[in-house]
Write a protein that holds these residues in place. Structure first.
Motif, PDB file in Angstrom:
ATOM      1  N   ASP A  99       0.730  -1.308  -0.055  1.00  0.00           N
ATOM      2  CA  ASP A  99       0.157   0.025   0.126  1.00  0.00           C
ATOM      3  C   ASP A  99       0.789   1.297   0.041  1.00  0.00           C
ATOM      4  O   ASP A  99       0.520   2.312  -0.186  1.00  0.00           O
ATOM      5  N   ASN A 100       2.216   1.171   0.281  1.00  0.00           N
ATOM      6  CA  ASN A 100       2.937   2.127   0.362  1.00  0.00           C
ATOM      7  C   ASN A 100       2.505   3.214   1.411  1.00  0.00           C
ATOM      8  O   ASN A 100       2.149   4.268   1.131  1.00  0.00           O
ATOM      9  N   ASP A 101       2.299   2.654   2.650  1.00  0.00           N
ATOM     10  CA  ASP A 101       1.683   3.229   3.504  1.00  0.00           C
ATOM     11  C   ASP A 101       1.972   2.757   5.267  1.00  0.00           C
ATOM     12  O   ASP A 101       2.315   1.707   5.249  1.00  0.00           O
ATOM     13  N   TYR A 102       2.090   3.725   5.911  1.00  0.00           N
ATOM     14  CA  TYR A 102       2.517   3.328   7.337  1.00  0.00           C
ATOM     15  C   TYR A 102       0.982   3.123   8.065  1.00  0.00           C
ATOM     16  O   TYR A 102       0.277   3.744   8.064  1.00  0.00           O
ATOM     17  N   LYS A 103       1.124   2.220   8.936  1.00  0.00           N
ATOM     18  CA  LYS A 103       0.032   1.867   9.584  1.00  0.00           C
ATOM     19  C   LYS A 103       0.189   1.802  11.207  1.00  0.00           C
ATOM     20  O   LYS A 103       1.446   1.118  11.507  1.00  0.00           O
ATOM     21  N   ILE A 104      -0.805   2.155  12.107  1.00  0.00           N
ATOM     22  CA  ILE A 104      -0.595   1.809  13.407  1.00  0.00           C
ATOM     23  C   ILE A 104      -1.866   0.808  13.836  1.00  0.00           C
ATOM     24  O   ILE A 104      -2.925   1.104  13.305  1.00  0.00           O
ATOM     25  N   VAL A 105      -1.453  -0.163  14.324  1.00  0.00           N
ATOM     26  CA  VAL A 105      -2.207  -1.153  14.679  1.00  0.00           C
ATOM     27  C   VAL A 105      -2.668  -0.877  16.299  1.00  0.00           C
ATOM     28  O   VAL A 105      -1.697  -0.875  17.155  1.00  0.00           O
ATOM     29  N   ARG A 106      -4.065  -1.111  16.769  1.00  0.00           N
ATOM     30  CA  ARG A 106      -4.379  -0.936  18.035  1.00  0.00           C
ATOM     31  C   ARG A 106      -5.126  -2.232  18.321  1.00  0.00           C
ATOM     32  O   ARG A 106      -6.274  -2.360  17.936  1.00  0.00           O
ATOM     33  N   ILE A 107      -4.902  -3.015  19.340  1.00  0.00           N
ATOM     34  CA  ILE A 107      -5.495  -4.195  19.829  1.00  0.00           C
ATOM     35  C   ILE A 107      -5.789  -4.150  20.935  1.00  0.00           C
ATOM     36  O   ILE A 107      -5.121  -3.855  21.981  1.00  0.00           O
ATOM     37  N   LYS A 108      -6.992  -4.690  21.544  1.00  0.00           N
ATOM     38  CA  LYS A 108      -7.135  -4.715  23.270  1.00  0.00           C
ATOM     39  C   LYS A 108      -7.121  -6.156  23.258  1.00  0.00           C
ATOM     40  O   LYS A 108      -7.789  -7.183  22.677  1.00  0.00           O
ATOM     41  N   ASN A 156     -12.499  -8.275  19.460  1.00  0.00           N
ATOM     42  CA  ASN A 156     -12.799  -7.911  18.178  1.00  0.00           C
ATOM     43  C   ASN A 156     -14.028  -6.884  18.288  1.00  0.00           C
ATOM     44  O   ASN A 156     -14.837  -6.797  19.373  1.00  0.00           O
ATOM     45  N   PRO A 157     -13.870  -5.917  17.791  1.00  0.00           N
ATOM     46  CA  PRO A 157     -12.871  -5.619  16.395  1.00  0.00           C
ATOM     47  C   PRO A 157     -11.860  -4.966  17.047  1.00  0.00           C
ATOM     48  O   PRO A 157     -11.502  -4.695  18.342  1.00  0.00           O
ATOM     49  N   MET A 158     -10.564  -4.561  16.112  1.00  0.00           N
ATOM     50  CA  MET A 158      -9.334  -3.892  16.477  1.00  0.00           C
ATOM     51  C   MET A 158      -9.585  -2.640  15.520  1.00  0.00           C
ATOM     52  O   MET A 158     -10.334  -2.261  14.753  1.00  0.00           O
ATOM     53  N   GLU A 159      -8.596  -1.797  15.686  1.00  0.00           N
ATOM     54  CA  GLU A 159      -8.434  -0.660  14.800  1.00  0.00           C
ATOM     55  C   GLU A 159      -7.157  -0.245  14.192  1.00  0.00           C
ATOM     56  O   GLU A 159      -5.936  -0.844  14.759  1.00  0.00           O
ATOM     57  N   VAL A 160      -7.211   0.201  12.870  1.00  0.00           N
ATOM     58  CA  VAL A 160      -5.736   0.425  12.291  1.00  0.00           C
ATOM     59  C   VAL A 160      -5.821   1.836  11.687  1.00  0.00           C
ATOM     60  O   VAL A 160      -6.843   2.212  11.116  1.00  0.00           O
ATOM     61  N   ASP A 175      -1.488  -9.199   8.458  1.00  0.00           N
ATOM     62  CA  ASP A 175      -1.024  -8.638   7.182  1.00  0.00           C
ATOM     63  C   ASP A 175      -1.426  -7.097   7.078  1.00  0.00           C
ATOM     64  O   ASP A 175      -2.908  -6.590   6.991  1.00  0.00           O
ATOM     65  N   LEU A 176      -0.650  -6.116   7.195  1.00  0.00           N
ATOM     66  CA  LEU A 176      -1.059  -4.756   6.910  1.00  0.00           C
ATOM     67  C   LEU A 176      -1.884  -4.388   5.940  1.00  0.00           C
ATOM     68  O   LEU A 176      -2.308  -3.183   5.918  1.00  0.00           O
ATOM     69  N   SER A 177      -1.592  -5.024   4.792  1.00  0.00           N
ATOM     70  CA  SER A 177      -2.349  -4.587   3.489  1.00  0.00           C
ATOM     71  C   SER A 177      -3.679  -5.404   3.282  1.00  0.00           C
ATOM     72  O   SER A 177      -4.646  -4.597   3.277  1.00  0.00           O
ATOM     73  N   LYS A 178      -3.722  -6.556   3.360  1.00  0.00           N
ATOM     74  CA  LYS A 178      -4.928  -7.314   3.532  1.00  0.00           C
ATOM     75  C   LYS A 178      -5.835  -7.109   4.649  1.00  0.00           C
ATOM     76  O   LYS A 178      -6.974  -7.391   4.780  1.00  0.00           O
TER      77      LYS A 178
END
Lengths: 384, 162
Positions: free
Chosen positions: A160-169, A178-182, A235-238
């Protein structure tokens, strides 16, 4: 030194030769050389040059980034291979005098930091490029409320040519809520993601690593507190989860997920004979074709024994890096960084010198200097 | 190619003659093509010209001759280490005053190893230079207007145009 490149006889160099020279320069020099002329300024700011430079420095000059705090403030340091193995404090870091700072992750020269000057929660989430001295605040307006024990990860997706921050509880490290946030830097917003394949499994540690756009967490079976038999990959893209079994490890003491040569490796520490310690490295390959095991693990390295007080944290230029600890040299307590070479199995010992002495709680991250800037990224300025 | 040919003669852009061994010439594709032309041609009197001045060509040939044994046969790690040291000395002692000519020659002769080495040497030299020193060696004029300079100074406090 300078006058030895004799000026009047120098030929004019073509553009591609100039690019090839400039991509080898440290960011600090390039920031100065933007003032040479308009062409150079535009070149240095162009995304193709930023990529060229990043590619070159990731391969030729990976560094380590250190964070520590003393009784007064946060400090950040860089350990560069070219230097005489000395941690240089990051000059004019905009993130000092902080009440709290935690580095979530490091990718392509950007650091994702949870940091605050006071104790008001939630702490701002910042993106920071220390060498070009840019800081931006990430919007924390989210759908699911932030909590102190949220797990955060930061990584880059090439697809995605993108930086991502993943947030999980992960309440009590027992299950993945469930759910999580990106958060996507390109879109500048958080997105809720639902999943259905993590039933009965939990994430067991806040530590994570991103390799080739996939973020990995150590996991285990729900209800079994000391079970670390799984790896959860996102997988940060899918934006989908996969559960991978750990290699068959017996009686290990600790496990770490680490990136090495663009692959995920599992680093397992074992107690050996006579209070010694050993490290094994494992790599995994996915076999999609055969009907047998889908994940095939191979052990690629066994260390020679060493004292167990060393805590492996990352791999840097074929060297396993251990968390620094204090040792007394002639009555002076100095933090020492140890590394273990994966090819020669040799230990190296590097004293860390810097202006402040009462360092506590050192953390180490793989890092690469880059020109990656927030110019075209949709996020709030830190001042706002 | 006749095995009896061990070295060929080439002309520099200044018209001086230089000998280069066949194995050394293999480090450069264009040189290698010239070599094949010379060896297969019936009329062997023609001496090919390389568009590199004499002072630079001497150094390029010296580099080729030094690197030829390793490039042609592959070598041990200790040889590689020794060669690395030689490269550093080669760049340090001899070529600084013609570094940009070496860069151009390596680029023109498709010599990847020498090209990378010269680019790295140039970068290392530039690290500590001031902006005006950079302009001088690259023949660049400061084309920022005073307003643009002011704007850049605001964006990057402490940046210097001198």
């Amino acid at each position: 030194m300078v006058s030895t490149v004799s000026e009047p006889n120098n030929p004019f160099l073509p553009g591609d030769v100039i690019v090839n020279i400039l991509k080898r320069l440290p960011v600090k020099s390039l920031m100065r050389f933007q003032c040479v002329c308009k062409d150079w300024k535009n070149l240095i700011k162009s995304s193709s040059f930023i990529q060229d430079h990043l590619h070159h420095s990731s391969h030729q000059n990976p560094s380590l980034f250190l964070r520590w705090h003393n009784s007064i403030r946060m400090q950040f340091g860089l350990l560069d291979g070219d230097c005489d193995k000395e941690v240089l404090e990051v000059e004019n870091a905009p993130l000092t005098n902080l009440f709290f700072a935690r580095i979530v992750g490091s990718s392509n020269g950007l650091l994702c930091v949870e940091a605050s000057e006071n104790d008001t929660y939630p702490f701002p989430l910042l993106l920071w490029n220390p060498v070009i001295r840019e800081v931006r605040k990430v919007r924390r307006r989210t759908i699911i409320d932030f909590e102190l024990d949220d797990l955060l990860g930061f990584g880059f997706s090439q697809v995605d040519n993108d930086y991502k921050i993943v947030r999980i509880k992960v309440p009590e490290y027992q299950f993945v809520a469930n759910p999580m946030e990106v958060y996507s830097l390109n879109s500048g917003s958080w997105k809720v993601i639902e999943f259905d394949n993590l039933e009965g499994v939990a994430i067991r540690s806040h530590r994570n690593v991103t390799v080739n756009g996939v973020m990995f967490w150590i996991g285990g079976k729900q209800g079994l507190d000391d079970d670390y038999s799984l790896i959860l990959s996102f997988d940060l893209s899918k934006e989908v989860w996969t559960v991978i079994p750990m290699p068959d490890l017996n009686y290990y003491d600790k496990i770490r997920l680490i990136e090495y040569e663009n692959r995920l490796v599992v680093l397992a520490g074992f107690f050996g004979e006579e209070k010694s310690y050993l490290i094994h490295l494992w790599v995994v390959e996915e076999d999609r074709c055969s009907s047998g095991e889908r994940w095939i693990w191979t052990k690629i390295f066994t260390s020679s024994p060493f004292p167990p007080k060393l805590d492996p944290v990352t791999i840097w230029r074929n060297e396993i890096v251990f968390c620094p600890f204090y040792q007394s040299d002639y009555g002076v307590s100095t933090p020492i960084l140890y590394t273990l070479n994966l090819i020669t199995n040799e230990f190296k010992r590097f004293p860390i010198r810097s202006s402040q002495n009462d360092r506590i709680n050192m953390k180490i991250f793989s890092y690469v200097e880059s020109l990656v800037s927030f110019d075209n990224i949709n996020i709030e300025d830190v001042a706002s | 190619m006749s095995s009896s040919v061990e070295a060929i003669t080439v002309l520099s852009s200044d018209g001086d003659e230089f000998k280069i061994t066949v194995s050394a010439a293999k480090l450069s594709k264009p040189l290698n093509w010239m070599l094949e032309d010379v060896c297969f041609s019936d009329d062997c009197d023609e001496v090919p010209t390389i568009e590199v001045n004499s002072k630079t060509l001497v150094k390029v040939i010296e580099y080729c001759e030094k690197h030829a044994p390793r490039a042609n046969s592959g070598a041990s790690d200790s040889d590689a280490e020794e060669l690395k040291k030689w490269d550093i000395e080669f760049m340090k002692m001899d070529v600084k005053d013609i570094l940009f000519h070496i860069l151009m020659a390596a680029n023109y002769l498709h010599m990847e190893g020498l090209y990378d080495l010269a680019c790295q040497t140039a970068a290392d030299l530039m690290k500590g230079m001031t902006v005006s020193q950079i302009r001088k060696i690259f023949h660049i004029k400061n084309d920022f207007s005073s307003e643009e300079q002011e704007q850049l100074r605001r964006q990057h406090p402490g940046c210097s145009f001198d």
